[in-house]
Each structure stands twice: as structure tokens, then as C-alpha cells.
Design an enzyme around this catalytic site. Structure first.
Site, PDB file in Angstrom:
ATOM      1  N   SER A   1       0.861  -1.193   0.000  1.00 40.50           N
ATOM      2  CA  SER A   1       0.000   0.000   0.000  1.00 40.50           C
ATOM      3  C   SER A   1       0.892   1.235   0.000  1.00 40.50           C
ATOM      4  CB  SER A   1      -0.868   0.018   1.258  1.00 40.50           C
ATOM      5  OG  SER A   1      -1.519   1.268   1.391  1.00 40.50           O
TER       6      SER A   1
ATOM      7  N   TYR B   1      -1.354  -0.564  10.480  1.00 38.01           N
ATOM      8  CA  TYR B   1      -1.564  -1.097   9.121  1.00 38.01           C
ATOM      9  C   TYR B   1      -0.445  -0.601   8.188  1.00 38.01           C
ATOM     10  CZ  TYR B   1      -3.657  -1.240   4.417  1.00 38.01           C
ATOM     11  OH  TYR B   1      -3.887  -1.428   3.068  1.00 38.01           O
TER      12      TYR B   1
HETATM   13  P1  NAP Z   1     -11.181  -6.233   1.107  1.00 38.43           P
HETATM   14  O1  NAP Z   1     -12.190  -5.785   0.089  1.00 38.43           O
HETATM   15  O2  NAP Z   1     -11.398  -5.899   2.540  1.00 38.43           O
HETATM   16  O3  NAP Z   1     -10.985  -7.819   0.937  1.00 38.43           O
HETATM   17  C1  NAP Z   1     -10.124  -8.488   1.800  1.00 38.43           C
HETATM   18  C2  NAP Z   1     -10.007  -9.923   1.358  1.00 38.43           C
HETATM   19  O4  NAP Z   1      -9.043 -10.567   2.203  1.00 38.43           O
HETATM   20  C3  NAP Z   1     -11.277 -10.714   1.479  1.00 38.43           C
HETATM   21  O5  NAP Z   1     -11.332 -11.650   0.424  1.00 38.43           O
HETATM   22  C4  NAP Z   1     -11.114 -11.451   2.814  1.00 38.43           C
HETATM   23  O6  NAP Z   1     -11.835 -12.665   2.877  1.00 38.43           O
HETATM   24  C5  NAP Z   1      -9.636 -11.724   2.789  1.00 38.43           C
HETATM   25  N1  NAP Z   1      -9.029 -11.938   4.097  1.00 38.43           N
HETATM   26  C6  NAP Z   1      -9.016 -11.110   5.169  1.00 38.43           C
HETATM   27  N2  NAP Z   1      -8.334 -11.683   6.190  1.00 38.43           N
HETATM   28  C7  NAP Z   1      -7.918 -12.893   5.747  1.00 38.43           C
HETATM   29  C8  NAP Z   1      -7.191 -13.953   6.339  1.00 38.43           C
HETATM   30  N3  NAP Z   1      -6.733 -13.877   7.594  1.00 38.43           N
HETATM   31  N4  NAP Z   1      -6.950 -15.052   5.584  1.00 38.43           N
HETATM   32  C9  NAP Z   1      -7.393 -15.149   4.309  1.00 38.43           C
HETATM   33  N5  NAP Z   1      -8.091 -14.172   3.699  1.00 38.43           N
HETATM   34  C10 NAP Z   1      -8.356 -13.067   4.417  1.00 38.43           C
HETATM   35  O7  NAP Z   1      -9.728  -5.673   0.775  1.00 38.43           O
HETATM   36  P2  NAP Z   1      -9.121  -4.877  -0.488  1.00 38.43           P
HETATM   37  O8  NAP Z   1      -9.411  -3.436  -0.304  1.00 38.43           O
HETATM   38  O9  NAP Z   1      -9.467  -5.564  -1.740  1.00 38.43           O
HETATM   39  O10 NAP Z   1      -7.569  -5.062  -0.163  1.00 38.43           O
HETATM   40  C11 NAP Z   1      -6.785  -6.091  -0.718  1.00 38.43           C
HETATM   41  C12 NAP Z   1      -5.331  -5.759  -0.443  1.00 38.43           C
HETATM   42  O11 NAP Z   1      -5.029  -4.475  -0.976  1.00 38.43           O
HETATM   43  C13 NAP Z   1      -4.988  -5.698   1.048  1.00 38.43           C
HETATM   44  O12 NAP Z   1      -3.716  -6.245   1.271  1.00 38.43           O
HETATM   45  C14 NAP Z   1      -4.967  -4.195   1.310  1.00 38.43           C
HETATM   46  O13 NAP Z   1      -4.137  -3.871   2.398  1.00 38.43           O
HETATM   47  C15 NAP Z   1      -4.440  -3.669   0.010  1.00 38.43           C
HETATM   48  N6  NAP Z   1      -4.759  -2.271  -0.228  1.00 38.43           N
HETATM   49  C16 NAP Z   1      -6.046  -1.854  -0.365  1.00 38.43           C
HETATM   50  C17 NAP Z   1      -6.306  -0.491  -0.582  1.00 38.43           C
HETATM   51  C18 NAP Z   1      -7.681   0.059  -0.744  1.00 38.43           C
HETATM   52  O14 NAP Z   1      -7.833   1.282  -0.835  1.00 38.43           O
HETATM   53  N7  NAP Z   1      -8.716  -0.776  -0.793  1.00 38.43           N
HETATM   54  C19 NAP Z   1      -5.240   0.413  -0.645  1.00 38.43           C
HETATM   55  C20 NAP Z   1      -3.958  -0.053  -0.492  1.00 38.43           C
HETATM   56  C21 NAP Z   1      -3.720  -1.391  -0.291  1.00 38.43           C
HETATM   57  P3  NAP Z   1     -13.227 -12.803   3.716  1.00 38.43           P
HETATM   58  O15 NAP Z   1     -14.150 -11.743   3.135  1.00 38.43           O
HETATM   59  O16 NAP Z   1     -13.669 -14.192   3.474  1.00 38.43           O
HETATM   60  O17 NAP Z   1     -12.881 -12.509   5.156  1.00 38.43           O
END
Ligand code: NAP
Length: 247
Positions: A142, A156
Site C-alpha cells: 500500500s 496497518y
Molecule cells: P477487502 O475488500 O477488505 O478484501 C479483503 C479480502 O481478504 C477478502 O477476500 C477477505 O476474505 C480476505 N481476508 C481477510 N483476512 C484474511 C485472512 N486472515 N486469511 C485469508 N483471507 C483473508 O480488501 P481490499 O481493499 O481488496 O484489499 C486487498 C489488499 O489491498 C490488502 O492487502 C490491502 O491492504 C491492500 N490495499 C487496499 C487499498 C484500498 O484502498 N482498498 C489500498 C492499499 C492497499 P473474507 O471476506 O472471506 O474474510
């Protein structure tokens, strides 16, 4: 045919990546933690489009569950040659002076230990020194790693700093073993993650301060991940692509 494991592939950036990689002809394992139905829907969407996918429940912070998942993939399809370490969590916005050890450890165990464990199992299967035929790993970090997320979630942000260091160190360890390790650093992407920080509308709030004046879509991040794992990026390792509208 390449076999890709996408951790947290049931929604958000992971889902967009699963759909794109499947469209490009990879077999896709959609890992999830709690929401079986969401993961199953991703698998069905891929299957309907003529691709191959399976869903696998595992908490990536749990060593035994990670080992079991990789072994199950070995048995179903063979060893993975693409790993997208994407499963990440954050907690409610909170200043450092109010953080608890329980919360810090929870965030680090998924975002850091989970990434290490999946990298370990992937390297054992991909490394030419272990009899593998190489592979590609992308760690989803991130821009928080360099912005620090003050007043929101420094824990985080610190976990993503660790992910970047893992990416650099591991890329150097395995560069001569046929494995490329790269990172993407998304910024402000429209996913459900922001709701778990207590502010579902966060992306729209910060958009005016983003140089491009908008948040990003999960599909825009998926495109960068798909390029990094593809042969088009065959000389790229230890590199990062920021997807944050210029932030
Ligand atoms: P999200 O919509 O919250 O989805 C998170 C996913 O991770 C879900 O499929 C969830 O599964 C799974 N998950 C959570 N804890 C887990 C665990 N302990 N074991 C296995 N699976 C797990 O997240 P996102 O926004 O797409 O983010 C994805 C990645 O991008 C993350 O690493 C995040 O830090 C990074 N990121 C996101 C943003 C942003 O703005 N969204 C920005 C920078 C970086 P369940 O639903 O089944 O729990």
C-alpha cells in the site's frame, strides 16, 4: 497451464485479480477467510466464462491452514507458479496512543506473517533449487507504507512497510532460482476494506487531495498485478508499481 493462488480473492482487489488472471488463461485458486458464498460466486463467474477456479478457505495467519491449502492445491492441480499475496486487514481508525497489543498483533499476523507463510510455501514449490520450474509472486502492499496513515492506522501502514521489505529481501534471495518477486502499492481503491476502518466513504472524502482527483478501481490494480506475473515482466524483480493517482 499456470496455477495462481490469490489470497483474499473473494472480493475487492483480490476478486478483480482472480477474474482477470482466469480470463488470461490461468487456473485460479480463490482463497478466502470467512465469506464462503462470495468466494463461490467468484469461482462461478470464472467457470461461466470458461475458466477454471476453485475456492479454498484458509486463514493466512495460521501456519497449519496455509500448509494445508498449498498441499490441497498440489493434489488438485499441481504446485502453484503464481502467488498473489493480497489478503489484508485494517482496524478502526485510531491514533497510536490508543492502540492495543492485541490489535497490533492481529493486523501484523495477517498482513505480515500471512504474507511470509505464503511466500515460504510458494518458494518451496517454485524454486529451481527445490526442483520447481520457477514462478512469480506479487505482494499487495500500500502507499500507506510511505505515507504512514497518521490518525488512521499506523499499525496497518507499518505492516505494509514490512511487506515492502519482504518483497525486496525475498526477490534477492530467489532471483537466481527462477522466481520473480514484486510489489504493488495501491492508494485509495473503492473496496469494502474502508468500512472495516469505520469509514465506508473514505475514498470519496480523500479524493479531492489526490493529484488525479479520484479514487481507483480494483480492476486498475489487477491490471498491474497481471502484468507483473506475466512473461511480459520477465526481467522485472524487486520492483514496485504504485497505483495511487499520483499520491
Ligand atoms: P477487502 O475488500 O477488505 O478484501 C479483503 C479480502 O481478504 C477478502 O477476500 C477477505 O476474505 C480476505 N481476508 C481477510 N483476512 C484474511 C485472512 N486472515 N486469511 C485469508 N483471507 C483473508 O480488501 P481490499 O481493499 O481488496 O484489499 C486487498 C489488499 O489491498 C490488502 O492487502 C490491502 O491492504 C491492500 N490495499 C487496499 C487499498 C484500498 O484502498 N482498498 C489500498 C492499499 C492497499 P473474507 O471476506 O472471506 O474474510
Amino acid at each position: 497451464m499456470s496455477i495462481a493462488l490469490i489470497t483474499g480473492g473473494s472480493r475487492g482487489i483480490g476478486k478483480a485479480t482472480a477474474l482477470l488472471l482466469a480470463q488470461q488463461g490461468l487456473r485460479v485458486v480463490v482463497n478466502y477467510h470467512r465469506d464462503r458464498q462470495a468466494a463461490q460466486e467468484v469461482v462461478e463467474e470464472i467457470t461461466r466464462a470458461g475458466g477454471e477456479a476453485l475456492a479454498w478457505q484458509a486463514d493466512v495467519s495460521d501456519e497449519q491452514q496455509v500448509v494445508t491449502m498449498f498441499t490441497a492445491i498440489d493434489e488438485a492441480w499441481g504446485p502453484v507458479n503464481v502467488l498473489v499475496n493480497n489478503a489484508g486487514i485494517l482496524a478502526t481508525q485510531c491514533r497510536v496512543e490508543y492502540l492495543t497489543a492485541e490489535r497490533i498483533n492481529r493486523v501484523l499476523s495477517t498482513n505480515v506473517t500471512g504474507y511470509f507463510l505464503c511466500c515460504r510455501e510458494a518458494v518451496k514449490r517454485m524454486s529451481t533449487e527445490h526442483g520447481g520450474s520457477g514462478g512469480a509472486i506479487v505482494n499487495v502492499s500500500s502507499v500507506a507504507a510511505r505515507l504512514g496513515s497518521p490518525g488512521e492506522y499506523v499499525d496497518y501502514a507499518a505492516s505494509k512497510g514490512a511487506v515492502d521489505t519482504l518483497t525486496i529481501g525475498l526477490s534477492l534471495e530467489v532471483a537466481a532460482q527462477g522466481i520473480r518477486v514484486n510489489g504493488v502499492r495501491p492508494g485509495f481503491i473503492y473496496t469494502e476494506m474502508h468500512a472495516s476502518g469505520g469509514e465506508p466513504g473514505r475514498v470519496d472524502r480523500v479524493a479531492p487531495a489526490i493529484p488525479m482527483r479520484r479514487g481507483g478501481q480494483p480492476e486498475e490494480v489487477a491490471q498491474a498485478i497481471a502484468w507483473l506475473v506475466s512473461d511480459s515482466a520477465s526481467y522485472v524483480t524487486g520492483s514496485f508499481i504504485d497505483l495511487a493517482g499520483g499520491k
